[in-house]
Design a protein around this motif. Structure first.
Motif, PDB file in Angstrom:
ATOM      1  N   UNK A 297      37.353  23.921  43.401  1.00 60.70           N
ATOM      2  CA  UNK A 297      37.464  25.060  42.497  1.00 60.70           C
ATOM      3  C   UNK A 297      38.894  25.570  42.361  1.00 60.70           C
ATOM      4  N   UNK A 298      39.799  25.140  43.234  1.00 61.25           N
ATOM      5  CA  UNK A 298      41.188  25.599  43.299  1.00 61.25           C
ATOM      6  C   UNK A 298      41.284  27.071  43.690  1.00 61.25           C
ATOM      7  N   UNK A 299      40.202  27.643  44.220  1.00 63.10           N
ATOM      8  CA  UNK A 299      40.276  29.010  44.713  1.00 63.10           C
ATOM      9  C   UNK A 299      41.338  29.090  45.811  1.00 63.10           C
ATOM     10  N   UNK A 300      42.070  30.184  45.792  1.00 63.91           N
ATOM     11  CA  UNK A 300      43.126  30.385  46.780  1.00 63.91           C
ATOM     12  C   UNK A 300      42.665  31.438  47.784  1.00 63.91           C
TER      13      UNK A 300
ATOM     14  N   UNK B 209      41.195  34.495  45.979  1.00 61.25           N
ATOM     15  CA  UNK B 209      41.489  34.733  44.571  1.00 61.25           C
ATOM     16  C   UNK B 209      40.807  33.669  43.747  1.00 61.25           C
ATOM     17  N   UNK B 210      39.925  34.097  42.868  1.00 56.91           N
ATOM     18  CA  UNK B 210      39.181  33.150  42.057  1.00 56.91           C
ATOM     19  C   UNK B 210      39.556  33.245  40.584  1.00 56.91           C
ATOM     20  N   UNK B 211      40.578  34.004  40.285  1.00 56.98           N
ATOM     21  CA  UNK B 211      40.961  34.189  38.902  1.00 56.98           C
ATOM     22  C   UNK B 211      40.516  35.555  38.429  1.00 56.98           C
ATOM     23  N   UNK B 212      40.689  35.770  37.143  1.00 61.41           N
ATOM     24  CA  UNK B 212      40.301  37.041  36.551  1.00 61.41           C
ATOM     25  C   UNK B 212      38.801  37.021  36.296  1.00 61.41           C
ATOM     26  N   UNK B 213      38.149  38.146  36.574  1.00 72.06           N
ATOM     27  CA  UNK B 213      36.707  38.205  36.355  1.00 72.06           C
ATOM     28  C   UNK B 213      36.416  38.334  34.867  1.00 72.06           C
ATOM     29  N   UNK B 214      35.615  37.433  34.340  1.00 70.23           N
ATOM     30  CA  UNK B 214      35.369  37.397  32.904  1.00 70.23           C
ATOM     31  C   UNK B 214      34.330  38.398  32.458  1.00 70.23           C
ATOM     32  N   UNK B 215      33.491  38.856  33.377  1.00 71.82           N
ATOM     33  CA  UNK B 215      32.410  39.753  32.961  1.00 71.82           C
ATOM     34  C   UNK B 215      32.959  40.983  32.259  1.00 71.82           C
TER      35      UNK B 215
END
Lengths: 540, 471
Positions: free
Chosen positions: B216-219, B303-309
């Motif tokens: 997932x490339x999660x950091x 950190x998984x990125x910006x939350x899209x919800x």
């Protein structure tokens, strides 16, 4: 001893010379000659993530208020409602102003001309005033508001006493009656009488003939000693104005009211094609009536329309007449719900298979269809007939071949010149799908003329794989799919020509072509994550 | 017989003082075996000067400066291109030469004043020394993360930034020493130091890592850090603090008080083999004036990125990133306090041996050990030491230290009358191939030595004077 010392000194001198030579013949790099170097990093970063349930997905299509959940099973249904018709009292009866005049002469008093009249003469008259209501039969009205103005003029040279009694008009149980005296003071005598009709109950059928209001007029002539010429008259002018009723009783003539409209079905917005089959779709008509008038609903036509293809699917095999429920008592409401489903139609499940955008209806309201004279009809000022329809689509069934297409603008940013340093970009889309839906997609990057510059995948790619379902069609395990979109250096260089990107998706439910039934429940979710890997080569 | 008059010796001493300025030097490896130099007493308290009295005055006393980098050399970073003589930067080559944890060390020692004297078998000493030590630890993965990114070798791995840290020590030590000859073969000695700390930076806890999920490339960032400082804020932007700070106040103020101990011994086996050992700077300093300590909480954040919800709920771009910043603000918390704390001195252990080859030459060997911020490092060298009468001794060393085998050391001790001069260079190759070296250390100094050497030795005789040197 001297030899040892000399040997040591020679050794020491030799060592010093050796160190000096190596010191002056050093091997040093000239850092001013740095010519090149590259920084070649490869970074992998997450970009975005989200978890979406049914509520989130339907909110995108503005369909959130059309969703309902079975509290026991959690099965989701979509509802598309529309108010078909709202019948109001003014559709039947509206009270226009009414006027009537009566004239009385000396003959009505039984007297003869006289040079000097000092007696008293009386005359009584029974008259009626007619209320014309566009052919409707008026028996009784309780006035909510209105004004009765009576203008009396007399050219007798004597005092006049007028007594007006409306035997069939009562206010709070008391018969409406007014007495007025016209005192002669020379010339024509005039008097104006005003009666407020609020809360006045009037019987217009007391004479046996409807629409007539009786009035008893009593006139007394009191002599003043002036002469009576013989040509004198007394004129009464009646004006009913600003009339509004609290309730009406009578008979409404038969008539037909037609209305047509449509209900939007947003589920299939942007879906251009495909086969949908819902296990148990329903159309429910909800009727609420407070008119005391027999009314029949005739379904001239019910059909669905696909706006894109123009295809129409009429509903067939159902009873196209429906009797509107009738309240028995004034002020009451009668309700009825009527449902069309696959059991009482021949093609209910098929009319939604064409991905329609609208549900169309053409209906007739037949008022007093039999023309019966009894019982009397009633209408109150708040009476209404509300007719609502609801298209219900329980999300249970199958679908396949449905396509979604959308084209969006695309513009590279101002920093695109730095893209020369990028060797490749890989976008990774991870979807963990808890819905029983497969979606294949392709993304085409297009120039200003909508010619494809390059595509994300070699061929249309399955990016969403259906969750595993049980025998009832309920998802029991989510399925995870990873899709990589790789843009090589050549593709990146072409991005400057790209002005649009088109998303083309093909969807189906799990084993849709095999007509496997699936169910959509409120606890389904789809998790998505977008990540990126980028490799660059930057000169130092 | 070679005769050297007093003037010649003095000129030779002065010449080498000037000449030796181009040398750089090391961790006193060469000084340890440099017989005759009273400064050896600072490395092993069992060693003593070859005179009855020795004095070092300010400016002329011992000055030692050392620099080492265990990571990569300049030559590892820059490479000549095949087509011409220009240089190409290859950071990946430098990374390949790094260890998991690498050091940059810099230390300075200045003898402000010192003296020693002998009474029978006893030797007493006193010294005032300025000490400055700087140490920067950096992990290999830090460079790897920046240069190569996390998308290759670090994908699916935790980028290990543990023990990344900066340490600095500045203090004045006042030492009193004593050594004594026990029996005929054994010399023991010790020095007790009172320490006045001036400034300090201490990374007492450093554990940082970034894990990149291979799928997932999660950091995932984990770690915690604590840095203690004393009198460092004065070098910041706060003018009040800058104006208040005066290093001279701390020379004798002892507001940051510390204690240290040096101890050593030397034993001679049958006039041929001598073994010696010492430990220096065993102690601590308690820092409590103008402290400013910084500490983070235990961090574990993915950190998984910006939350899209949020976008689907109607939030705009700013709302989504504001939410991300708020989250980061809650995850990363920094605490500050002014609590006192203690640090250990940079302890060193020396184990040495020498074997008498002949009257002039000795073969030497030494094992060097240091504990700096709970990190252990060792060095090993071998060499020869030569002595010409009272006025000249030289040593030549070769050894391993700081992940480098190219350490060639040279030391020289000259004595002309009362003036004694020494220079010790632990890596002479720094002058010929500076870009290929990892270590450099240089010590030099002048002291005044009063008192004749043992009368049994004739003038100009190269015979080693064992009793004087305590070897």
């Amino acid at each position: 001893m001297i030899q040892k010392n000399s040997s040591f000194i020679r050794t020491l001198i030799f060592t010093s010379i050796l160190l000096s030579i190596t010191f002056f013949s050093c091997n040093k790099k000239d850092l001013s000659k740095i010519a090149s170097g590259t920084w070649n990093p490869n970074f992998a970063i997450p970009l975005a993530y989200g978890e979406f349930g049914v509520y989130d997905i339907l909110a995108v299509t503005d369909s959130l208020d059309e969703l309902a959940i079975d509290s026991e099973s959690g099965l989701i249904s979509l509802f598309y409602t529309g108010e078909l018709y709202d019948l109001l009292p003014n559709n039947f009866i509206s009270l226009d102003p009414v006027s009537e005049s009566f004239n009385f002469s000396l003959l009505d008093f039984g007297e003869t001309p006289s040079p000097s009249f000092n007696q008293t003469a009386n005359a009584s008259f029974n008259e009626t005033i007619e209320f014309e209501l566009e052919g409707q039969e008026l028996h009784e009205i309780l006035f909510h508001s209105g004004t009765l103005s009576i203008n009396v003029t007399s050219d007798f040279q004597h005092d006049i006493i007028i007594n007006l009694t409306f035997p069939e008009m009562t206010q709070n149980g008391v018969v409406v009656s007014e007495t007025s005296t016209l005192t002669y003071s020379g010339g024509t005598t005039t008097e104006n009488i005003t009666i407020d009709l609020q809360n006045t109950l009037s019987d217009f059928n007391a004479t046996g003939t409807p629409n007539l209001l009786p009035i008893d007029i009593s006139v007394t002539l009191e002599g003043t000693g002036n002469p009576i010429v013989g040509t004198e008259t007394i004129n009464l002018d009646f004006q009913f104005t600003n009339l509004d009723y609290e309730h009406f009783r009578g008979l409404i003539n038969p008539e037909t009211i037609n209305f047509t409209d449509s209900i939007a079905i947003r589920l299939f917005t942007n879906i251009t094609d495909g086969t949908f089959s819902f296990t148990n779709p329903r159309i429910t008509f909800d009727i609420t009536n407070s008119f005391g008038i027999p009314i029949q609903l005739d379904f001239n036509e019910l059909k669905t329309i696909n706006e894109s293809s123009g295809q129409e699917y009429p509903l067939a095999g159902f009873n196209d007449q429906l009797t509107i429920p009738l309240p028995t008592t004034m002020g009451q409401e009668a309700s009825k719900t009527f449902e069309l489903n696959k059991d009482n139609t021949t093609n209910m499940d098929q009319i939604v298979s064409s991905t329609p955008n609208y549900f169309f209806y053409d209906l007739d309201l037949n008022v007093n269809p039999s023309g019966a004279m009894a019982p009397l009809h009633f209408i109150t000022r708040n009476s209404s007939l509300k007719l609502n329809a609801e298209v219900e689509l329980p999300l249970e069934g199958f679908a396949y071949g449905f396509e979604f297409r959308d084209t969006l603008d695309f513009e590279v940013g101002e920093d695109f010149e730095d893209a020369e340093a990028i060797n490749f970009v890989m976008l990774r889309l991870i979807i963990e799908n808890g819905f029983p839906v497969d979606i294949d997609a392709q993304i085409n990057f297009m120039d200003e003329h909508h010619n494809i510059v390059f595509s994300a995948f070699t061929d249309i790619e399955d990016i969403v794989q259906s969750g595993a379902i049980n025998e009832q069609g309920r998802v029991i395990n989510a399925t995870r799919k990873i899709s990589d979109i790789t843009l090589e250096k050549d593709d990146i260089e072409l991005l400057s020509h790209v002005k649009y990107f088109e998303i083309h998706a093909l969807g189906q439910t799990k084993d849709g072509p095999s007509e496997t039934t699936v169910r959509i429940h409120d606890d389904y979710t789809i998790k998505t994550q977008l990540s990126m890997q980028i490799e660059a080569s930057q000169s130092l | 017989m070679i005769t050297t008059n007093y003037s010649t010796k003095l000129i030779a001493v002065l010449a080498f003082v000037l000449f030796s300025q181009s040398f750089l030097a090391q961790r006193n490896f060469s000084l340890y075996h440099l017989e005759g130099s009273p400064q050896r007493h600072y490395i092993n308290p069992a060693f003593r000067a070859g005179s009855n009295v020795n004095v070092s005055f300010p400016v002329f006393g011992m000055h030692s400066i050392g620099l080492s980098h265990s990571g990569f050399t300049i030559n590892d970073l820059f490479h000549e291109r095949a087509q011409d003589d220009s240089l190409e930067v290859r950071p990946e080559e430098a990374i390949r030469k790094m260890a998991r944890l690498n050091h940059i060390n810099f230390d300075v020692k200045n003898e402000l004043f010192g003296f020693g004297f002998r009474v029978d078998d006893n030797y007493f000493s006193f010294s005032v020394m300025n000490r400055f030590q700087f140490n920067f630890l950096y992990p290999k993965d830090l460079f790897k993360f920046v240069v190569e990114g996390n998308g290759r070798d670090l994908l699916g791995e935790r980028a290990d930034f543990d023990e990344l840290g900066l340490n600095m020590n500045s203090y004045i030590e006042y030492a009193v020493g004593y050594n004594r000859k026990l029996f005929d073969d054994l010399m023991i000695g010790a020095r007790v130091k009172l320490i006045s700390g001036i400034a300090n930076i201490n990374t007492s806890r450093s554990r940082i890592g970034i894990y990149t999920d291979p799928e997932t490339f999660d950091l995932t960032l984990d770690g915690t850090m604590r840095i203690n400082t004393t009198n460092v804020a004065a070098f910041g932007e706060d003018e009040d603090l800058s104006n208040e700070f005066n290093p001279l106040d701390y020379i004798t103020g002892f507001s940051n008080f510390g204690i240290g101990v040096d101890a050593g011994a030397s034993y001679e086996f049958e006039d041929k083999l001598t073994l010696s050992a010492s430990v220096t700077d065993l102690g601590f300093i308690n820092w409590q004036s103008n402290n400013q300590n910084y500490e983070t909480n235990d961090i574990s954040y993915t950190f998984r990125g910006v939350e899209m919800n949020g976008f689907f709920d109607g939030d705009d771009d700013n709302d989504a990133f504001d939410n991300l910043l708020d989250t980061l603000g809650n995850v990363f918390n920094q605490y500050e306090n002014t609590d006192s704390y203690s640090t250990s001195l940079y302890t060193r252990f020396f184990i040495g041996g020498s074997y008498k080859l002949n009257e002039q030459l000795r073969a030497t060997a030494m094992l060097y050990n240091e504990i700096v911020n709970r990190r252990y490092r060792a060095g090993l060298n071998v060499g020869v030491n030569a002595k010409l009468g009272e006025w000249l001794s030289a040593s030549l060393q070769y050894g391993y230290f700081g992940r480098s085998w190219s350490n060639v050391g040279f030391g020289l001790h000259l004595r002309g009358g009362p003036i004694q001069y020494f220079v010790a260079v632990d890596n002479v190759l720094i002058a010929t191939n500076p870009f290929g070296q990892k270590n450099a250390h240089f010590s030099t100094g002048i002291s005044f030595m009063i008192g004749k050497p043992d009368k049994e030795k004739e003038a100009g005789n190269l015979k080693l004077d064992d009793t004087e040197e305590g070897l």
